[in-house]
Design an enzyme around this catalytic site. Structure first.
Site, PDB file in Angstrom:
ATOM      1  N   GLY A   1       0.793  -1.228   0.000  1.00  0.00           N
ATOM      2  CA  GLY A   1       0.000   0.000   0.000  1.00  0.00           C
ATOM      3  C   GLY A   1       0.823   1.275   0.000  1.00  0.00           C
ATOM      4  N   HIS A   2       2.148   1.169   0.116  1.00  0.00           N
ATOM      5  CA  HIS A   2       3.002   2.370   0.221  1.00  0.00           C
ATOM      6  C   HIS A   2       4.233   2.210  -0.647  1.00  0.00           C
ATOM      7  CE1 HIS A   2       5.435   5.554   2.176  1.00  0.00           C
ATOM      8  NE2 HIS A   2       4.268   6.043   2.556  1.00  0.00           N
ATOM      9  N   PHE A   3       4.204   2.390  -1.845  1.00  0.00           N
ATOM     10  CA  PHE A   3       3.103   2.744  -2.738  1.00  0.00           C
ATOM     11  C   PHE A   3       2.995   1.647  -3.779  1.00  0.00           C
ATOM     12  CE2 PHE A   3       4.959   6.688  -1.153  1.00  0.00           C
ATOM     13  CZ  PHE A   3       3.857   7.343  -0.661  1.00  0.00           C
TER      14      PHE A   3
END
Length: 142
Positions: free
Chosen positions: A47-49
């Site tokens: 999720g990052h990124f």
């Protein structure tokens, strides 16, 4: 000097939030050098990124705090206790930390009075400074 098993005897953190893999050098209550191996399997990377994985800066700060906590919680007076953030000053991020990097974290305890202290922490990738911050901490009961 300390492997992951010894670190887990000192710190209460566990996967996915234990961000120290090894302690290379330590002077209890004064100075410590630790390692965080950053792998593609870290739970935050999806999720990052997406498509451009970067370790969140707050987790680099957390890794620095955990390394510093090892130096304090290794002292007989603080064994079995927990180190908590009391403040963060002058935090700067100098380079991105990505999968495959090895963070070498150096923490110097500047002040320790009773259960309150201050340290200077720096995280390097190779010889390049990735992040630095002054960390204030409080020693609490578990």
């Amino acid at each position: 000097m300390l492997d992951i098993n010894a670190i887990q005897q000192i710190l209460p953190h566990r996967y996915p939030f234990l961000l120290v893999d090894r302690i290379l050098e330590m002077e209890e209550g004064k100075r410590v050098v630790g390692i965080k191996n950053v792998t593609a399997n870290e739970p935050f990377f999806p999720g990052h990124f997406p498509g451009y994985p970067v370790m969140p800066g707050v987790l680099v700060i957390e890794a620095m705090a955990q390394v510093g906590a090892v130096a304090i919680l290794s002292m007989p007076a603080y064994a079995g206790r927990i180190a908590l953030f009391a403040g963060i000053d002058k935090a700067r991020f100098r380079r991105q930390v990505v999968p495959g990097d090895t963070l070498r974290i150096e923490v110097e305890v500047l002040k320790l009075r009773g259960t309150i202290g201050k340290s200077m922490a720096r995280a390097y990738v190779g010889e390049e400074l990735a992040a630095e911050a002054e960390l204030m901490f409080a020693i609490g009961q578990k």
